[in-house]
Motif scaffolding. Sequence first.
Motif, mmCIF file in Angstrom:
data_model
loop_
_atom_site.group_PDB
_atom_site.id
_atom_site.type_symbol
_atom_site.label_atom_id
_atom_site.label_comp_id
_atom_site.label_asym_id
_atom_site.label_seq_id
_atom_site.Cartn_x
_atom_site.Cartn_y
_atom_site.Cartn_z
ATOM 1 N N PHE A 52 0.833 -1.201 0.000
ATOM 2 C CA PHE A 52 0.000 0.000 0.000
ATOM 3 C C PHE A 52 0.873 1.260 0.000
ATOM 4 O O PHE A 52 0.630 2.200 -0.743
ATOM 5 N N VAL A 53 1.914 1.233 0.827
ATOM 6 C CA VAL A 53 2.839 2.369 0.896
ATOM 7 C C VAL A 53 3.624 2.492 -0.406
ATOM 8 O O VAL A 53 3.748 3.585 -0.977
ATOM 9 N N SER A 54 4.159 1.375 -0.901
ATOM 10 C CA SER A 54 5.008 1.418 -2.099
ATOM 11 C C SER A 54 4.238 1.865 -3.341
ATOM 12 O O SER A 54 4.831 2.382 -4.294
ATOM 13 N N HIS A 55 2.916 1.691 -3.341
ATOM 14 C CA HIS A 55 2.101 2.117 -4.476
ATOM 15 C C HIS A 55 1.665 3.576 -4.363
ATOM 16 O O HIS A 55 0.881 4.063 -5.187
ATOM 17 N N GLY A 56 2.152 4.273 -3.344
ATOM 18 C CA GLY A 56 1.931 5.716 -3.259
ATOM 19 C C GLY A 56 0.605 6.152 -2.678
ATOM 20 O O GLY A 56 0.133 7.262 -2.956
ATOM 21 N N ILE A 79 8.063 4.604 0.652
ATOM 22 C CA ILE A 79 9.089 3.709 1.191
ATOM 23 C C ILE A 79 8.593 3.115 2.508
ATOM 24 O O ILE A 79 8.391 3.847 3.488
ATOM 25 N N GLY A 80 8.388 1.806 2.524
ATOM 26 C CA GLY A 80 7.825 1.150 3.702
ATOM 27 C C GLY A 80 8.665 1.303 4.950
ATOM 28 O O GLY A 80 8.141 1.371 6.060
ATOM 29 N N SER A 90 -7.432 7.324 -2.512
ATOM 30 C CA SER A 90 -7.286 5.906 -2.138
ATOM 31 C C SER A 90 -8.245 5.476 -1.029
ATOM 32 O O SER A 90 -8.263 4.304 -0.655
ATOM 33 N N ARG A 91 -9.030 6.397 -0.512
ATOM 34 C CA ARG A 91 -9.829 6.107 0.690
ATOM 35 C C ARG A 91 -11.018 5.188 0.444
ATOM 36 O O ARG A 91 -11.561 4.617 1.381
ATOM 37 N N GLU A 92 -11.423 5.057 -0.820
ATOM 38 C CA GLU A 92 -12.570 4.198 -1.127
ATOM 39 C C GLU A 92 -12.141 2.821 -1.625
ATOM 40 O O GLU A 92 -12.975 2.039 -2.085
#
Length: 205
Positions: A115-119, A130-131, A147-149
């Motif tokens: 989730f983090v790496s995909h921005g 960057i995780g 990304s919230r939905e």
Amino acid sequence: MSKRHSAKHKIDRRLGENIWGRPKSPVNRREYGPGQHGQRRKGKLSDFGVQLRAKQKLKGYYGNISEKQFYAVYEEASRQRGDTSERLIGLLESRLDALVYRAKFVPTVFAARQFVSHGHVKVNGKRVNIGSYRVRPGDVVEVREKSREMALVLEAVQSGERDVPDYLEVDQNKLTAKFVRVPALGDVPYPVQMEPNLVVEFYSR
């Protein structure tokens, strides 16, 4: 995602513990190890074996951390003042992917890294992908508005499977989390007993 779920379940089976406390863990059905010899009686572990197991369990809990990364975290903890085992936990919990998981923005630590790496995440208003990014006390982490939905996020937020620890201040409506303080071992809601003191012994042999 199936590959990551498979790897996660392999870790549970290998260690014989449900280290994430999830209801779908294969250990809930059978506590013995994988393979045709999994049901054999286990011999007593040596001191080295006990320490290695503790290291594998703690490293495995945080998902995709490599041995090189994990050792680097230990090295940093050992250089800081105070109890090295407590500092080790504090550094691991200060990772951005760990915080995203703790805040219940995603359902698993494996999903948090991706989730983090995909921005999909911002820290203090700036996108970070960057995780292993080190979050500092006072920093605010948020899920990007676009990304919230996502189904992944909605599933995690609505899940009653785990609670948010008190070293985070989370607004589930705005999907923001403030990192209040670096936690000690006793503050972290591990489903199983973690023994960072044994990890320190393992690396300091």
